[in-house]
Design a protein around this motif. Structure first.
Motif, mmCIF file in Angstrom:
data_model
loop_
_atom_site.group_PDB
_atom_site.id
_atom_site.type_symbol
_atom_site.label_atom_id
_atom_site.label_comp_id
_atom_site.label_asym_id
_atom_site.label_seq_id
_atom_site.Cartn_x
_atom_site.Cartn_y
_atom_site.Cartn_z
ATOM 1 N N ALA A 25 84.908 124.565 -46.085
ATOM 2 C CA ALA A 25 84.339 123.217 -46.134
ATOM 3 C C ALA A 25 83.859 122.888 -47.544
ATOM 4 C CB ALA A 25 83.194 123.096 -45.134
ATOM 5 N N ARG A 26 83.255 123.870 -48.224
ATOM 6 C CA ARG A 26 82.802 123.639 -49.598
ATOM 7 C C ARG A 26 83.975 123.351 -50.520
ATOM 8 N NH1 ARG A 26 79.381 128.025 -48.531
ATOM 9 N NH2 ARG A 26 80.736 129.407 -49.689
ATOM 10 N N VAL A 27 85.046 124.115 -50.365
ATOM 11 C CA VAL A 27 86.213 123.918 -51.212
ATOM 12 C C VAL A 27 86.849 122.561 -50.910
ATOM 13 C CG1 VAL A 27 88.540 124.754 -51.715
ATOM 14 C CG2 VAL A 27 86.648 126.374 -51.530
ATOM 15 N N ALA A 28 86.911 122.200 -49.654
ATOM 16 C CA ALA A 28 87.494 120.914 -49.274
ATOM 17 C C ALA A 28 86.649 119.744 -49.773
ATOM 18 C CB ALA A 28 87.638 120.835 -47.763
ATOM 19 N N ALA A 29 85.362 119.992 -50.001
ATOM 20 C CA ALA A 29 84.460 118.936 -50.456
ATOM 21 C C ALA A 29 84.769 118.504 -51.880
ATOM 22 C CB ALA A 29 83.010 119.402 -50.356
ATOM 23 N N GLY A 30 85.534 119.299 -52.596
ATOM 24 C CA GLY A 30 85.899 118.926 -53.951
ATOM 25 C C GLY A 30 85.315 119.859 -54.984
ATOM 26 N N PRO A 31 85.307 119.394 -56.224
ATOM 27 C CA PRO A 31 84.840 120.262 -57.313
ATOM 28 C C PRO A 31 83.349 120.560 -57.200
ATOM 29 C CG PRO A 31 85.200 118.036 -58.097
ATOM 30 C CD PRO A 31 85.689 118.080 -56.682
ATOM 31 N N ALA A 32 82.971 121.608 -57.848
ATOM 32 C CA ALA A 32 81.567 122.015 -57.850
ATOM 33 C C ALA A 32 80.697 120.939 -58.495
ATOM 34 C CB ALA A 32 81.407 123.335 -58.602
ATOM 35 N N ALA A 33 79.484 120.836 -58.013
ATOM 36 C CA ALA A 33 78.526 119.884 -58.578
ATOM 37 C C ALA A 33 77.885 120.485 -59.828
ATOM 38 C CB ALA A 33 77.450 119.565 -57.551
ATOM 39 N N TYR A 34 77.449 119.639 -60.701
ATOM 40 C CA TYR A 34 76.719 120.103 -61.884
ATOM 41 C C TYR A 34 75.222 120.161 -61.606
ATOM 42 C CZ TYR A 34 80.923 119.871 -64.645
ATOM 43 O OH TYR A 34 82.176 120.106 -65.135
ATOM 44 N N GLU A 35 74.773 119.348 -60.639
ATOM 45 C CA GLU A 35 73.368 119.346 -60.238
ATOM 46 C C GLU A 35 73.268 119.662 -58.757
ATOM 47 O OE1 GLU A 35 71.781 115.544 -61.217
ATOM 48 O OE2 GLU A 35 71.754 115.946 -63.366
ATOM 49 N N CYS A 36 72.231 120.388 -58.400
ATOM 50 C CA CYS A 36 71.990 120.799 -57.019
ATOM 51 C C CYS A 36 71.755 119.573 -56.131
ATOM 52 C CB CYS A 36 70.772 121.723 -56.977
ATOM 53 S SG CYS A 36 70.316 122.245 -55.312
ATOM 54 N N ASP A 37 72.400 119.551 -54.973
ATOM 55 C CA ASP A 37 72.221 118.457 -54.021
ATOM 56 C C ASP A 37 70.812 118.431 -53.433
ATOM 57 O OD1 ASP A 37 74.823 117.657 -54.402
ATOM 58 O OD2 ASP A 37 75.571 118.458 -52.501
ATOM 59 N N GLU A 38 70.134 119.562 -53.422
ATOM 60 C CA GLU A 38 68.792 119.656 -52.830
ATOM 61 C C GLU A 38 67.686 119.305 -53.821
ATOM 62 O OE1 GLU A 38 67.655 120.509 -49.636
ATOM 63 O OE2 GLU A 38 69.736 120.243 -49.027
ATOM 64 N N CYS A 39 67.657 120.009 -54.945
ATOM 65 C CA CYS A 39 66.518 119.871 -55.862
ATOM 66 C C CYS A 39 66.840 119.084 -57.137
ATOM 67 C CB CYS A 39 65.963 121.241 -56.231
ATOM 68 S SG CYS A 39 67.067 122.231 -57.265
ATOM 69 N N GLY A 40 68.128 118.902 -57.434
ATOM 70 C CA GLY A 40 68.512 118.149 -58.619
ATOM 71 C C GLY A 40 68.585 118.968 -59.899
ATOM 72 N N ASP A 41 68.228 120.262 -59.838
ATOM 73 C CA ASP A 41 68.323 121.116 -61.020
ATOM 74 C C ASP A 41 69.793 121.390 -61.359
ATOM 75 O OD1 ASP A 41 65.586 121.264 -61.178
ATOM 76 O OD2 ASP A 41 65.437 123.319 -60.429
ATOM 77 N N GLU A 42 70.027 121.731 -62.612
ATOM 78 C CA GLU A 42 71.381 122.074 -63.035
ATOM 79 C C GLU A 42 71.826 123.358 -62.338
ATOM 80 O OE1 GLU A 42 73.969 123.264 -67.006
ATOM 81 O OE2 GLU A 42 71.815 122.979 -67.184
ATOM 82 N N ILE A 43 73.085 123.385 -61.904
ATOM 83 C CA ILE A 43 73.667 124.590 -61.317
ATOM 84 C C ILE A 43 74.260 125.404 -62.465
ATOM 85 C CG2 ILE A 43 75.432 125.518 -59.772
ATOM 86 C CD1 ILE A 43 75.109 122.966 -58.096
ATOM 87 N N ASN A 44 73.905 126.674 -62.514
ATOM 88 C CA ASN A 44 74.361 127.571 -63.566
ATOM 89 C C ASN A 44 75.887 127.515 -63.676
ATOM 90 O OD1 ASN A 44 75.375 130.129 -64.706
ATOM 91 N ND2 ASN A 44 73.214 130.689 -64.750
#
Length: 71
Positions: A25-44
């Motif tokens: 499901a995560r892969v089908a959702a598309g490319p990785a996010a740059y910011e966390c959907d929960e807290c808004g911090d940058e994803i490493n």
């Protein structure tokens, strides 16, 4: 009658199937996010590279996993 080992194997199989479904499901959702959907911090960047379609930072993903285990 099923013994404890059979029950444990069944639970492990179900958990594995759920994890695979969640990963798909995560892969089908598309490319990785740059910011966390929960807290808004940058994803490493290394996390984005390692986990296709990642939407949560490590901390939020850990919290979500903990909450799902407690159910």
């Amino acid at each position: 009658m099923a013994d404890e080992a059979d029950n444990a194997a069944t639970q492990t199989d179900r958990a594995t199937e759920a994890a695979v479904a969640a990963a798909r499901a995560r892969v089908a959702a598309g490319p990785a996010a740059y910011e966390c959907d929960e807290c808004g911090d940058e994803i490493n960047p290394k996390r984005r590279e390692a986990v296709p379609g990642v939407r949560l930072c490590f901390e939020c993903a850990s919290d979500a996993e903990y909450r799902s285990r407690m159910r």
